[in-house]
Motif scaffolding. Structure first.
Motif, PDB file in Angstrom:
ATOM      1  N   ASN A 455       0.822  -1.209   0.000  1.00 15.28           N
ATOM      2  CA  ASN A 455       0.000   0.000   0.000  1.00 15.28           C
ATOM      3  C   ASN A 455       0.861   1.266   0.000  1.00 15.28           C
ATOM      4  N   VAL A 456       1.803   1.338  -0.957  1.00 14.30           N
ATOM      5  CA  VAL A 456       2.628   2.536  -1.101  1.00 14.30           C
ATOM      6  C   VAL A 456       2.192   3.301  -2.344  1.00 14.30           C
ATOM      7  N   GLY A 621       4.774   5.754   1.751  1.00  7.61           N
ATOM      8  CA  GLY A 621       3.618   5.164   2.417  1.00  7.61           C
ATOM      9  C   GLY A 621       3.953   4.736   3.838  1.00  7.61           C
ATOM     10  N   GLN A 622       2.919   4.391   4.583  1.00  5.97           N
ATOM     11  CA  GLN A 622       3.090   4.044   5.990  1.00  5.97           C
ATOM     12  C   GLN A 622       3.985   2.828   6.185  1.00  5.97           C
ATOM     13  N   ASP A 678       1.606  -2.453  -4.248  1.00  6.85           N
ATOM     14  CA  ASP A 678       2.535  -3.217  -3.405  1.00  6.85           C
ATOM     15  C   ASP A 678       3.826  -3.442  -4.185  1.00  6.85           C
ATOM     16  N   ILE A 679       4.953  -3.355  -3.480  1.00  3.83           N
ATOM     17  CA  ILE A 679       6.241  -3.610  -4.125  1.00  3.83           C
ATOM     18  C   ILE A 679       7.030  -4.603  -3.290  1.00  3.83           C
ATOM     19  N   SER A 680       7.925  -5.344  -3.921  1.00  3.59           N
ATOM     20  CA  SER A 680       8.799  -6.273  -3.210  1.00  3.59           C
ATOM     21  C   SER A 680      10.171  -6.239  -3.858  1.00  3.59           C
ATOM     22  N   VAL A 690       7.027  -4.149  -8.773  1.00  4.89           N
ATOM     23  CA  VAL A 690       5.631  -4.223  -8.345  1.00  4.89           C
ATOM     24  C   VAL A 690       5.228  -5.680  -8.144  1.00  4.89           C
ATOM     25  N   GLU A 691       4.153  -5.874  -7.377  1.00  2.92           N
ATOM     26  CA  GLU A 691       3.668  -7.207  -7.055  1.00  2.92           C
ATOM     27  C   GLU A 691       2.193  -7.305  -7.408  1.00  2.92           C
TER      28      GLU A 691
END
Length: 776
Positions: A455-456, A621-622, A678-680, A690-691
């Motif tokens: 959630n970024v 993001g948080q 979402d990223i990883s 990205v995911e």
């Protein structure tokens, strides 16, 4: 010995009553005699008899009358000072209790006290040094004697004194012995809060707190104090060196080295000797020197003067490293003068005393100390012995220096070559710890955890160099025309010398290829031309380079012209690459500042990619900073920063045009993504991606919009001197309109804003864009 009154600080007014008396000393002697069974007992009895038999030595005594008691005072000195001590070198005296008034002591101490610049003992008593700080010795004695609490034991001080001969500081420890002082109080003692005292032990208010509840005027100090002064220059210099090394992060690099060198000079006590510390650092297990930052080294300056070159200097340094030893000018027989001839050449520099001392850490040579002086016989065994006492500390300094350099190298690698930035370092640390914790000896290694941030909000930007591919092809084509022209001339000259028909055949091929450069695309030609030049032509010329001098001279001109770094056959490509490098270096520097500015507002992840220009991703993001509250206002702020920065980059690259031999313009593109993703971290590519299926759409759009066209006109969306903002969601466009309006008010962006619909891309439709010009 001298029996006379000397007030070493006439400005100091005692706040308490100080009485000279020997009664407490006599009582002490009686107690020792009762306990003593050795041969000392008879001497103690003799001293006691002398003091007791003289009625004038009982009760309160006027210190000005003590010159009549020299025999008793001499016995007192004999009793308290080792009989082996040399009186001429012993700084010892008696003083009124807790007072700066001396009344008996050695000639050495009285001479020292009367030196004009000496404040050694005065500082120990003076309250002028800090008006809010009460005499610590007095309160230390009060706390110890009356409360049984003495956490600090304030009975000694170290004070500096400038040596008249050397101009260097000498350090003296002043020890005040109060065992023969009797302490009484005039009023009832109050109850103290010892917890509060402990809390303030290191604060300047400690003694002020005591002064409020225990005024010194309420106490009487009766007896005498013993003052002993010891030269502790070596110990204090070592302590200073240790402190400097421990607190090295508190100093600037230059002041750090100067302080250390000054402390070493204080240690050896000779101002005529200069010291230089040379750390021996290795990169990839090879010795390296930072020649630009080696200042004051006699040996390095000499080698530079002799124009030995960096490689030769490193070779000589490695030769020394292989067999480190003390090298000492004037003692050349201690080493091979041919192998280390430079040492014998040192006198050319005006240096008459010189030595090199290797420093080791864990049996590894980590650096050297270089000592030099323009005077003869300055460096001797005494100097080397003093310096040797500091060698463990110097070794630690040189090791720290080397470790710091290696840490900086690692930091640069992380910053410049991998995406491990401070904003995400914590996550890598967590996963690495989990991996370490789950690893077991003699068991298969566990799977490394996944680095994921959910959630970024992504921000994407691209600065492209317009027509860079066309310019590359043009430069290559122009250079090849030059090269083939030179090659034909070379072959013709060669043909008139060697008379081979084959030469004419190669000339014919060259002419055909030269003509094809005017009619065919360079993309279709360059592989064929490269093979022809590097395989057929070069092997042909190689034979004649080796056959005779005349043909070698003919070919040498062609070889010179085709040198990639200097030859005219690469001039256009070099000019183009220099222009591209100028633009990209400037953009990267600008983005470095932008990333730091953004990170200062809220931690975010900033990643750059090199293309024909520069692309970058920003994620905020948080989940990136879970310990810091996140709000959408941080996203809005970073979007405004990005837009403003794109205008700044456009201005920057435009200002570079006069510096470029090939004029290159840039275009600026921003993609506005409406939703969080979402990223990883991908371990194989060492970068974030990205995911998930939905998030991959964001990546696809990024890759396809750089060459998108405007639906209405068919022109490229990105244009020089303008910023294009691509979006789907009209609400995002309205948000950016506010930013554009603000920057227009700042005269950064033009007033005209274009609203554009974009052509459909494969799998992507409904794209729109805003386009606005930049004010130059």
């Amino acid at each position: 010995m001298q029996a006379r009154v000397l007030n070493i600080d006439e400005l100091l007014k005692d706040e308490f009553k100080s009485i000279l008396s020997f009664d407490h000393f006599i009582t002490f002697l009686k107690e020792r005699i009762a306990q003593e069974s050795s041969g000392k007992k008879s001497f103690f009895l003799f001293v006691l008899e002398k003091f007791e038999s003289n009625a004038a030595l009982h009760g309160q005594i006027d210190p000005h009358t003590l010159d009549q008691f020299k025999e008793e005072l001499t016995l007192l000195y004999t009793l308290l000072v080792s009989p082996l001590a040399d009186e001429r070198l012993t700084y010892w005296s008696l003083a009124l209790p807790m007072s700066p008034i001396l009344f008996y002591g050695t000639d050495a101490l009285f001479d020292l006290m009367q030196q004009e610049q000496c404040r050694t003992v005065r500082d120990a008593f003076s309250t002028e040094e800090n008006k809010h700080k009460k005499p610590e010795i007095a309160y230390s004695l009060i706390m110890e004697r009356l409360y049984g609490f003495d956490p600090l034991g304030k009975n000694s001080f170290v004070r500096p004194l400038t040596d008249k001969k050397t101009g260097l500081p000498k350090y003296y420890r002043v020890h005040i012995d109060n065992r023969f002082v009797k302490l009484t109080h005039k009023v009832e003692l109050p109850t103290l809060n010892f917890e509060r005292i402990r809390e303030n032990l290191t604060a300047d208010t400690t003694w002020e707190l005591l002064y409020d509840v225990l005024p010194l005027k309420n106490f009487i100090f009766e007896g005498f104090s013993i003052i002993t002064i010891t030269d502790v220059t070596i110990e204090q210099s070592l302590e200073d060196i240790k402190t400097i090394i421990i607190n090295h992060t508190s100093y600037e690099d230059e002041s750090y080295h100067l302080l250390l060198k000054q402390s070493l000079k204080n240690l050896i006590g000779n101002p005529n000797i200069s010291l230089t510390l040379l750390p021996l650092m290795k990169v990839n297990n090879k010795l390296v020197f930072d020649f630009q930052n080696i200042h004051g080294s006699i040996i390095v300056d000499l080698m530079m003067k002799k124009q030995l070159g960096n490689e030769k200097i490193l070779e000589l340094a490695q030769m020394y490293l292989d067999k480190p030893m003390l090298l000492f000018s004037g003692a050349e027989e201690s080493f091979n003068p041919e192998k280390f001839k430079l040492i014998t050449d040192i006198k050319e520099t005006g240096t008459l005393s010189y030595a090199i001392l290797p420093i080791t850490f864990n049996k590894q040579t980590v650096g050297i100390i270089e000592m030099s002086s323009p005077l003869e016989n300055m460096i001797n065994e005494n100097v080397l012995a003093r310096l040797e006492t500091a060698s463990p500390l110097i070794a630690q300094f040189l090791k720290n220096f080397s470790d710091t350099v290696n840490s900086k190298i690692e930091s640069i690698i992380k910053d410049k070559f991998t995406p491990l930035q401070p904003s995400v370092q914590w996550k890598f640390n967590e996963v690495a710890w989990e991996y370490l914790r789950n690893s077991r000896a003699n068991e298969p290694k566990p799977e490394i955890g996944v680095i994921r941030f959910e959630n970024v909000n992504p921000l994407y930007g691209a600065i492209d160099i317009r027509n860079s591919t066309l310019e590359r092809n043009r430069a290559l084509s122009d250079d090849l025309k030059v090269q083939f022209g030179l090659l034909i001339q070379t072959l013709e000259s060669l043909g008139s010398t060697v008379h081979l028909t084959l030469v004419n055949g190669i000339i014919f091929k060259c002419q055909n290829m030269l003509a094809s450069l005017e009619t065919e695309l360079i993309d279709d030609l360059q592989v064929r031309m490269k093979d022809f030049l590097e395989i057929e032509v070069d092997s042909f010329l190689q034979h004649f380079r080796q056959s005779n001098v005349k043909t070698r001279e003919i070919i040498a001109l062609y070889d010179q012209a085709t040198d990639a770094l200097t030859g005219e056959a690469f001039a256009n490509r070099r000019s183009l690459e220099l222009s591209l490098q100028t633009i990209n270096t400037s953009i990267n520097s600008y983005l470095e500042c932008l990333s730091q500015e953004m990170w200062d507002t809220y931690p975010c992840y900033f990643e750059k990619f090199r293309t024909d220009g520069v692309e970058y991703d920003i994620y905020i993001g948080q989940s990136i900073a879970p310990d810091q509250p996140y709000d959408s206002l941080f996203l809005k702020n970073i979007r405004l920063q990005q837009l403003s920065a794109m205008a700044g980059i456009a201005k920057l690259t435009r200002s570079l045009l006069p510096q470029m031999s090939v004029a290159m313009h840039t275009t600026q593109l921003i993609y506005i993504n409406a939703n969080a993703i979402d990223i990883s971290f991908r371990n194989d590519e060492r970068r974030f991606d990205v995911e998930g299926t939905y998030n991959i759409r964001y990546q696809i759009i990024k890759k396809r919009i750089d060459k998108v066209h405007v639906k209405q006109t068919g022109e490229r969306l990105t244009q020089p001197d303008k910023i294009a903002l691509v979006y789907f969601n009209q609400r995002d466009a309205e948000e950016y309109r506010d930013y554009i309006h603000y920057l227009q008010g700042q005269h950064i962006l033009n007033n005209e804003v274009e609203e554009l619909e974009l052509e459909e891309l494969q799998g992507v439709n409904g794209l729109k864009a805003l386009r606005v010009g930049v004010v130059y």
